[in-house]
Design a protein around this motif. Structure first.
Motif, PDB file in Angstrom:
ATOM      1  N   ARG A   1       0.779  -1.252   0.060  1.00 59.14           N
ATOM      2  CA  ARG A   1      -0.013  -0.056   0.226  1.00 59.14           C
ATOM      3  C   ARG A   1       0.966   1.072   0.084  1.00 59.14           C
ATOM      4  O   ARG A   1       0.622   2.147  -0.560  1.00 59.14           O
ATOM      5  N   LYS A   2       1.774   1.179   0.817  1.00 60.95           N
ATOM      6  CA  LYS A   2       2.799   2.411   0.755  1.00 60.95           C
ATOM      7  C   LYS A   2       3.502   2.601  -0.665  1.00 60.95           C
ATOM      8  O   LYS A   2       3.487   3.862  -1.113  1.00 60.95           O
ATOM      9  N   LYS A   3       3.944   1.256  -1.252  1.00 59.02           N
ATOM     10  CA  LYS A   3       4.477   1.685  -2.724  1.00 59.02           C
ATOM     11  C   LYS A   3       3.521   2.101  -3.715  1.00 59.02           C
ATOM     12  O   LYS A   3       3.832   2.862  -4.612  1.00 59.02           O
ATOM     13  N   LEU A   4       2.370   1.356  -3.733  1.00 63.96           N
ATOM     14  CA  LEU A   4       1.228   1.781  -4.690  1.00 63.96           C
ATOM     15  C   LEU A   4       0.506   3.034  -4.355  1.00 63.96           C
ATOM     16  O   LEU A   4      -0.478   3.429  -5.374  1.00 63.96           O
ATOM     17  N   ASN A   5       0.849   3.555  -3.039  1.00 64.95           N
ATOM     18  CA  ASN A   5      -0.069   4.734  -2.780  1.00 64.95           C
ATOM     19  C   ASN A   5      -1.291   4.443  -2.777  1.00 64.95           C
ATOM     20  O   ASN A   5      -2.487   5.386  -3.445  1.00 64.95           O
ATOM     21  N   VAL A   6      -2.059   3.394  -2.231  1.00 66.92           N
ATOM     22  CA  VAL A   6      -3.437   3.076  -2.063  1.00 66.92           C
ATOM     23  C   VAL A   6      -3.885   3.129  -0.773  1.00 66.92           C
ATOM     24  O   VAL A   6      -3.172   2.810   0.080  1.00 66.92           O
ATOM     25  N   ALA A   7      -5.056   3.598  -0.672  1.00 63.54           N
ATOM     26  CA  ALA A   7      -6.096   3.564   0.960  1.00 63.54           C
ATOM     27  C   ALA A   7      -7.240   2.926   0.479  1.00 63.54           C
ATOM     28  O   ALA A   7      -7.955   3.011  -0.615  1.00 63.54           O
ATOM     29  N   ARG A   8      -7.646   2.642   1.753  1.00 69.57           N
ATOM     30  CA  ARG A   8      -9.165   1.905   1.390  1.00 69.57           C
ATOM     31  C   ARG A   8     -10.143   3.034   1.713  1.00 69.57           C
ATOM     32  O   ARG A   8      -9.911   4.093   2.161  1.00 69.57           O
ATOM     33  N   PRO A   9     -11.623   2.860   1.321  1.00 67.09           N
ATOM     34  CA  PRO A   9     -12.457   3.796   1.314  1.00 67.09           C
ATOM     35  C   PRO A   9     -12.635   4.221   2.736  1.00 67.09           C
ATOM     36  O   PRO A   9     -13.041   5.404   3.018  1.00 67.09           O
ATOM     37  N   ASP A  10     -12.405   3.533   3.919  1.00 66.97           N
ATOM     38  CA  ASP A  10     -12.959   4.001   5.268  1.00 66.97           C
ATOM     39  C   ASP A  10     -11.556   4.566   5.903  1.00 66.97           C
ATOM     40  O   ASP A  10     -11.756   4.745   7.197  1.00 66.97           O
ATOM     41  N   GLU A  11     -10.570   4.956   5.172  1.00 65.63           N
ATOM     42  CA  GLU A  11      -9.430   5.215   5.917  1.00 65.63           C
ATOM     43  C   GLU A  11      -9.265   6.779   5.758  1.00 65.63           C
ATOM     44  O   GLU A  11      -9.840   7.292   4.694  1.00 65.63           O
TER      45      GLU A  11
END
Length: 103
Positions: A87-97
């Motif tokens: 997630r850090k490398k792809l710069n992705v977050a979940r909808p509830d974050e």
């Protein structure tokens, strides 16, 4: 002629003790006032304490890195760590974050 021979005999007989005294003075000076002498002991002790503190800090950092490497073992990688790194490398977050930007 006898005067010249007495002077040379005095110089010959005093030469070795003079060399010995000069060498003892030289080594005695460095034993007391040299960079590793008795007067430099507090400074050397302070440097030793600083190096030991740095060593402990680096040893702790090494242990932390070793733990992360062990968790990324291909045989049985820790799923939480793999997810965190992906997630850090792809710069992705979940909808509830919630993402808080740091300046």
């Amino acid at each position: 002629m006898s005067r010249k021979s007495t002077v040379s005999s005095i110089l010959r007989s005093a030469g070795m003790p003079a060399v010995a005294l000069i060498s003892m003075a030289f080594f005695g000076y460095y034993a007391v006032l040299g960079p590793n002498g008795a007067m430099a002991h507090p400074e050397v002790k302070q440097q030793l304490e600083a190096r030991q503190a740095e060593y402990q800090r680096l040893d702790k950092q090494r242990a932390d890195l070793k733990n992360r490497v062990d968790l990324l073992d291909p045989e049985g990688a820790d799923p939480d760590l793999v997810e965190e790194l992906a997630r850090k490398k792809l710069n992705v977050a979940r909808p509830d974050e919630v993402i808080v930007p740091l300046k």
